[in-house]
Write a protein that holds these residues in place. Structure first.
Motif, short mmCIF file in Angstrom:
data_model
loop_
_atom_site.label_atom_id
_atom_site.label_comp_id
_atom_site.label_asym_id
_atom_site.label_seq_id
_atom_site.Cartn_x
_atom_site.Cartn_y
_atom_site.Cartn_z
N SER A 2 157.53 -14.21 36.58
CA SER A 2 157.02 -15.42 35.74
C SER A 2 156.06 -16.21 36.55
O SER A 2 156.11 -16.73 37.91
N LEU A 3 155.03 -16.76 35.99
CA LEU A 3 154.08 -17.50 36.69
C LEU A 3 154.22 -19.09 35.92
O LEU A 3 153.15 -19.84 35.71
N GLU A 4 155.20 -19.52 35.35
CA GLU A 4 155.50 -20.58 34.62
C GLU A 4 155.09 -21.76 35.36
O GLU A 4 154.48 -22.89 35.06
N ARG A 5 155.62 -21.86 36.58
CA ARG A 5 155.39 -22.95 37.51
C ARG A 5 153.93 -23.13 37.82
O ARG A 5 153.34 -24.35 37.91
N GLU A 6 153.30 -22.18 38.09
CA GLU A 6 152.03 -22.07 38.27
C GLU A 6 150.98 -22.64 37.15
O GLU A 6 150.03 -23.30 37.09
N HIS A 7 151.49 -22.12 35.95
CA HIS A 7 150.66 -22.53 34.46
C HIS A 7 151.12 -23.97 34.48
O HIS A 7 150.08 -24.71 34.23
N GLU A 8 152.19 -24.58 34.76
CA GLU A 8 152.52 -26.09 34.55
C GLU A 8 151.56 -26.56 35.52
O GLU A 8 151.14 -27.87 35.20
N THR A 9 151.54 -26.40 36.92
CA THR A 9 150.95 -27.02 37.77
C THR A 9 149.17 -27.04 37.31
O THR A 9 148.54 -28.05 37.36
N ARG A 12 149.23 -29.83 34.65
CA ARG A 12 149.33 -30.75 35.35
C ARG A 12 147.91 -31.27 35.94
O ARG A 12 147.47 -32.74 35.85
N GLY A 31 152.65 -22.06 43.41
CA GLY A 31 153.79 -22.88 43.43
C GLY A 31 153.29 -24.04 42.38
O GLY A 31 152.78 -24.06 41.27
N ASP A 32 153.79 -25.27 43.19
CA ASP A 32 153.23 -26.53 42.37
C ASP A 32 151.96 -27.14 43.02
O ASP A 32 151.73 -28.42 42.86
N LYS A 33 151.02 -26.47 43.46
CA LYS A 33 150.10 -26.93 44.36
C LYS A 33 148.60 -26.07 43.93
O LYS A 33 148.76 -24.86 43.85
#
Length: 72
Positions: A2-9, A12, A31-33
């Motif tokens: 899952s790359l959900e975190r990267e997609h959300e980043t 954003r 991650g978130d960067k």
């Protein structure tokens, strides 16, 4: 996988990347960067493997409009 975190980043940070004139370039996201931005997909991918392998990362082209995907 899952790359959900990267997609959300990406979502954003997208407006900031567009405002900086990075349309068409490739964001290397971990991650978130947003780690870095590249002119070439293969360069971003190579650096991603060098820095983050075996962990997951995302390379995403920066576009104003998202492509429409058709799944058949």
């Amino acid at each position: 996988m899952s790359l959900e975190r990267e997609h959300e980043t990406y979502l954003r940070e997208k407006s900031k990347l567009l405002a900086e004139g990075k349309v068409g370039r490739y964001a290397l996201i971990f991650g978130d960067k947003i780690d870095s931005v590249w002119h070439c997909h293969s360069d971003a991918l190579e650096v991603g493997y060098e820095k983050f392998y075996p962990k997951q990362f995302m390379v995403r082209q920066i576009n104003e409009k998202e492509p429409v995907l058709q799944i058949h």
